[in-house]
Design an enzyme around this catalytic site. Structure first.
Site, PDB file in Angstrom:
ATOM      1  N   HIS A 184       0.944  -1.409   0.303  1.00  0.00           N
ATOM      2  CA  HIS A 184       0.560  -0.286   0.000  1.00  0.00           C
ATOM      3  C   HIS A 184       0.972   1.654  -0.225  1.00  0.00           C
ATOM      4  O   HIS A 184       2.292   1.218  -0.061  1.00  0.00           O
ATOM      5  CB  HIS A 184      -0.613   0.263   0.808  1.00  0.00           C
ATOM      6  N   CYS A 198       3.279  -4.225   6.858  1.00  0.00           N
ATOM      7  CA  CYS A 198       3.391  -4.057   5.281  1.00  0.00           C
ATOM      8  C   CYS A 198       4.517  -3.583   4.721  1.00  0.00           C
ATOM      9  O   CYS A 198       5.222  -3.342   4.826  1.00  0.00           O
ATOM     10  CB  CYS A 198       1.915  -2.848   5.198  1.00  0.00           C
TER      11      CYS A 198
END
Length: 226
Positions: A181, A196
């Protein structure tokens, strides 16, 4: 294990911290750091191993850009660690051959590869490079991005993280709460994400357009400092 917030404190001698003034963000240390010569060379400064006002200004600018704290111009291990990673990435990013060692599978068709050691990612189709490599920011110590073969199982154009209370644009989950992301910060900001794979906006947008649910992801290596 989603989104990325926070930076690690740069460990400096007490005398250095005091010389910078009482927690003033505008202060600049006069102390010579243990990586002074290496940092001077990286920044294109005069390499004499002695801190100067010009050195401090240049080092502080680098630290501010990459969210290295405290940004007092001290040539310490965190600052040099970021620079070292950039130097290691440079030839790979320039050569456009990130899978030269064949560590990312070439028998799965389209796949997103993540090299934790070099902190880079790319998309390939078989042996053909389709996008990248690009710098990424993965999990910090204690929240490492897990290695192995994965698949994208959920895509959300703008996911709200209930853990970190932030929006995560162009989110593509591939391992529990771990996803590709966008983040609006330097890919080199220490200590890393909450797990992440953080990306710059343009790269996250490209991954969003090129990947789909069910596509393969392969993560390998080990992030420096973890």
């Amino acid at each position: 294990m989603v989104a990325a917030t926070g930076v690690t404190a740069l460990v400096v001698p007490l005398s250095v911290a005091l010389s910078a003034g009482s927690a003033s963000a505008a202060s600049c240390t006069t102390s010579t750091g243990p990586y002074q010569k290496q940092v001077e060379k990286f920044l294109g400064l005069r390499v004499d191993g002695r801190q100067s006002a010009a050195d401090c200004t240049a080092i502080r600018a680098f630290q501010t850009k990459h969210l290295i704290k405290p940004n007092i111009g001290y040539a310490g291990p965190v600052t040099w660690g970021v620079m070292s990673l950039m130097l290691k990435q440079k030839p790979v990013l320039a050569a456009k051959n990130p899978n030269a060692a064949g560590k990312c599978p070439t028998n799965k068709g389209r796949i997103a590869c993540v090299d934790l050691t070099l902190q880079i990612s790319w998309i390939q189709d078989g042996r053909t490079l389709k996008y990248g490599p690009v710098p990424v920011r993965t999990g910090r110590n204690g929240a490492e991005t897990r290695t192995g073969a994965k698949k994208i199982y959920l895509r959300k154009l703008n996911h709200w993280s209930t853990i970190y209370k932030v929006w995560m644009p162009y989110t593509q989950f591939f391992d529990g709460g771990i996803a590709f992301h966008q983040v609006d910060k330097s890919m080199y900001a220490p200590p890393g994400s909450g797990g992440c794979v953080n990306m710059r906006k343009a790269d996250a947008q490209k991954y969003w357009s090129m990947l789909k649910k069910g596509d393969d992801v392969y993560v390998y290596g080990r992030k420096p400092g973890t």
